[in-house]
Design an enzyme around this catalytic site. Structure first.
Site, PDB file in Angstrom:
ATOM      1  N   ASP A 131       0.805  -1.312   0.050  1.00  0.00           N
ATOM      2  CA  ASP A 131       0.046  -0.021  -0.017  1.00  0.00           C
ATOM      3  C   ASP A 131       0.692   1.210   0.190  1.00  0.00           C
ATOM      4  OD1 ASP A 131      -1.923  -1.722   0.499  1.00  0.00           O
ATOM      5  OD2 ASP A 131      -1.799  -1.675   2.619  1.00  0.00           O
ATOM      6  N   ASP A 190       0.513  14.293   7.700  1.00  0.00           N
ATOM      7  CA  ASP A 190      -0.340  15.481   7.752  1.00  0.00           C
ATOM      8  C   ASP A 190      -1.497  15.377   6.591  1.00  0.00           C
ATOM      9  OD1 ASP A 190       1.658  15.788   5.576  1.00  0.00           O
ATOM     10  OD2 ASP A 190       2.341  17.744   6.643  1.00  0.00           O
ATOM     11  N   GLU A 232      -6.026  23.546   7.351  1.00  0.00           N
ATOM     12  CA  GLU A 232      -5.098  24.265   6.890  1.00  0.00           C
ATOM     13  C   GLU A 232      -4.259  23.774   5.558  1.00  0.00           C
ATOM     14  OE1 GLU A 232      -1.637  25.725  10.013  1.00  0.00           O
ATOM     15  OE2 GLU A 232      -0.940  24.360   8.636  1.00  0.00           O
ATOM     16  N   GLU A 233      -4.572  22.348   5.453  1.00  0.00           N
ATOM     17  CA  GLU A 233      -4.084  21.828   4.220  1.00  0.00           C
ATOM     18  C   GLU A 233      -4.735  21.923   2.893  1.00  0.00           C
ATOM     19  OE1 GLU A 233      -1.563  19.061   4.032  1.00  0.00           O
ATOM     20  OE2 GLU A 233      -1.010  19.948   5.916  1.00  0.00           O
ATOM     21  N   ASP A 249      -6.427  22.417  12.043  1.00  0.00           N
ATOM     22  CA  ASP A 249      -5.054  22.138  11.399  1.00  0.00           C
ATOM     23  C   ASP A 249      -4.733  20.722  11.742  1.00  0.00           C
ATOM     24  OD1 ASP A 249      -2.441  22.315  10.991  1.00  0.00           O
ATOM     25  OD2 ASP A 249      -1.920  23.958  12.347  1.00  0.00           O
ATOM     26  N   LEU A 258      -2.400  18.549  11.463  1.00  0.00           N
ATOM     27  CA  LEU A 258      -1.162  18.074  12.106  1.00  0.00           C
ATOM     28  C   LEU A 258       0.059  19.173  12.188  1.00  0.00           C
ATOM     29  CD1 LEU A 258      -0.668  15.408  13.624  1.00  0.00           C
ATOM     30  CD2 LEU A 258       0.655  14.640  11.511  1.00  0.00           C
ATOM     31  N   ASP A 259      -0.206  20.044  13.344  1.00  0.00           N
ATOM     32  CA  ASP A 259       0.352  21.143  13.363  1.00  0.00           C
ATOM     33  C   ASP A 259       2.008  20.955  13.898  1.00  0.00           C
ATOM     34  OD1 ASP A 259       0.884  24.235  13.237  1.00  0.00           O
ATOM     35  OD2 ASP A 259       1.639  23.618  15.439  1.00  0.00           O
ATOM     36  N   GLU A 301      -4.755  28.048  14.031  1.00  0.00           N
ATOM     37  CA  GLU A 301      -4.194  28.241  14.945  1.00  0.00           C
ATOM     38  C   GLU A 301      -4.335  29.189  16.252  1.00  0.00           C
ATOM     39  OE1 GLU A 301      -0.618  28.731  12.488  1.00  0.00           O
ATOM     40  OE2 GLU A 301      -0.522  26.471  12.605  1.00  0.00           O
TER      41      GLU A 301
HETATM   42  P1  AHM Z   1       3.008  24.343  10.315  1.00  0.00           P
HETATM   43  O1  AHM Z   1       1.847  24.564  10.287  1.00  0.00           O
HETATM   44  O2  AHM Z   1       3.983  24.447   9.075  1.00  0.00           O
HETATM   45  O3  AHM Z   1       3.537  23.005  10.851  1.00  0.00           O
HETATM   46  O4  AHM Z   1       3.817  25.496  11.168  1.00  0.00           O
HETATM   47  C1  AHM Z   1       3.412  26.014  12.198  1.00  0.00           C
HETATM   48  C2  AHM Z   1       4.600  25.722  13.277  1.00  0.00           C
HETATM   49  C3  AHM Z   1       4.131  25.820  14.932  1.00  0.00           C
HETATM   50  O5  AHM Z   1       3.743  24.667  15.443  1.00  0.00           O
HETATM   51  C4  AHM Z   1       5.251  26.507  15.536  1.00  0.00           C
HETATM   52  O6  AHM Z   1       4.914  27.296  16.726  1.00  0.00           O
HETATM   53  C5  AHM Z   1       5.817  27.111  14.457  1.00  0.00           C
HETATM   54  O7  AHM Z   1       5.428  26.652  13.160  1.00  0.00           O
HETATM   55  C6  AHM Z   1       7.223  27.221  14.417  1.00  0.00           C
HETATM   56  O8  AHM Z   1       7.944  28.150  13.542  1.00  0.00           O
HETATM   57  P2  AHM Z   1       9.494  28.397  13.733  1.00  0.00           P
HETATM   58  O9  AHM Z   1      10.157  27.024  13.048  1.00  0.00           O
HETATM   59  O10 AHM Z   1       9.448  29.518  12.625  1.00  0.00           O
HETATM   60  O11 AHM Z   1       9.810  29.038  14.932  1.00  0.00           O
HETATM   61 MG    MG Z   2       0.028  24.663  11.545  1.00  0.00          MG
END
Ligand code: AHM
Ligand code: MG
Length: 334
Positions: free
Chosen positions: A65, A71, A94-95, A116, A118-119, A280
């Site tokens: 698979d 994400d 967010e994606e 969001d 998978l932040d 966020e």
């Molecule tokens: P993402 O949505 O691309 O994962 O970015 C968000 C993330 C946050 O979790 C985090 O606080 C921030 O980006 C960190 O950014 P940096 O690497 O500029 O400090």
């Molecule tokens: Mg994010």
């Protein structure tokens, strides 16, 4: 009996809804469905370290698979868990570039979901905590498919928000406007159990969280504020400790429990910072205020910002009330 009562997430949601006469229970179902999506995401996230054995994202796994990036997997899982429930009229993630319609064959409901999936997903390969963030609004259009207007509501209109942090344990933290409550996943029974009831953020903390590598681009007010926190003063318990994971959910979660401030300011490269208002900043601002803290963009309350675009960014200063208030003073003075 020494043990305190055991409360599942589902039981807790029902109890909270009972306090609201006239509640139909539809909203409880939104949260219940979401918790299923979170458990499925957790199952995959907890296997992330096995990629070398099971197959890396973009390749095929041992069964042939194709393996999805986590994400993308998280995004699809939330959508597939929520699209047929009949409780939502539209979603945004967010994606995705645009709003996500509920497929034609499913009934449309009165709620709107933003997430969001998978932040902090850049942290996965190093086994660092990551998170999922969500936010729920009531629709403002009257029927049928939801619209961009249903999505672009200011944060103060949220009726629920929360996150899951995939850390040393997996925790779900949420609020429906009745305080902030935390649940820890017991993987052996697959249930989120109440572990942190009515979380209140300390009025003042001793931690600041910011990416200091951006120092040279910061405005003077931010530079002066951080210097102030680093200076010694016994009366105000300074210097503060610097803690920055680089995963917003994990950084916020720690500061929520211990007190402190998280900053992602606008700077000379990007006046609006990095973090996104709808996915966020708004949900975390809602939770922070519910816990007795503050969240501002430097000029006003995050929850009062009127959104104009789905993926708009705003600076974020969030955490303990007294810390955010002092930071605001430094920002004003420049
Ligand atoms: P993402 O949505 O691309 O994962 O970015 C968000 C993330 C946050 O979790 C985090 O606080 C921030 O980006 C960190 O950014 P940096 O690497 O500029 O400090
Ligand atoms: Mg994010």
């Amino acid at each position: 009996m020494g043990q305190s009562k055991i409360v599942t997430l589902e039981r807790h949601i029902i109890e909270i809804e009972r306090r609201h006469p006239g509640a139909t229970g539809n909203f409880s179902n939104v949260l219940r469905d979401l918790s299923l999506a979170f458990k499925i995401i957790w199952r995959e996230v907890s296997k992330a370290g096995l990629v070398n054995i099971l197959g890396a994202a973009g390749t095929q796994n041992v069964s042939g698979d194709s393996v999805k990036k986590l994400d993308v997997f998280a995004d699809e899982t939330i959508f597939k868990t929520m699209d047929h429930s009949g409780h939502l009229c539209v979603m945004a993630s967010e994606e995705h570039e645009s709003i996500i319609a509920i497929p034609d064959q499913y009934p449309k409901g009165k709620y709107v979901l933003l997430y969001d999936p998978l932040d902090g997903s850049g942290n996965i390969d190093a086994n660092v905590s990551i998170g999922t963030i969500f936010s729920v609004y009531r629709r403002i259009s009257h029927q049928g498919n939801g619209t961009i207007e249903d999505i672009l509501q200011p944060g103060y209109k949220q009726i629920a928000a929360g996150y899951v942090v995939f850390g040393s344990s997996t925790m779900l933290v949420y609020s429906t406007g009745d305080g902030v409550h935390g649940f820890t996943l017991d993987p052996s029974i697959g249930e989120f159990l109440l572990s942190h009831e009515d979380i209140k953020i300390p009025k003042r903390g001793k931690i600041y969280s910011v990416n200091e590598g951006n120092y040279k681009w910061w405005d003077n007010g931010v530079k002066r504020y951080i210097k102030h926190l680093q200076e010694e003063d016994a009366a105000t318990s300074r210097p503060y400790a610097s803690r920055y994971i680089g995963s917003l959910v994990a950084d916020f979660h720690r500061n929520l429990l211990y007190g402190g401030i998280y900053l992602y300011p606008g700077d000379a490269r990007n006046r609006n910072g990095k973090l996104r208002l709808m996915y966020e900043n708004n949900p975390l601002a809602y939770l922070c205020e519910q816990a007795g803290g503050r969240a501002i963009n430097g000029e006003k309350r995050i929850l009062d910002v009127i959104p104009t675009e789905l993926h708009q960014r705003t600076p974020l200063f969030i955490g303990s009330e007294e810390d955010v208030t002092l930071c605001e003073k430094f920002l004003r003075e420049g």
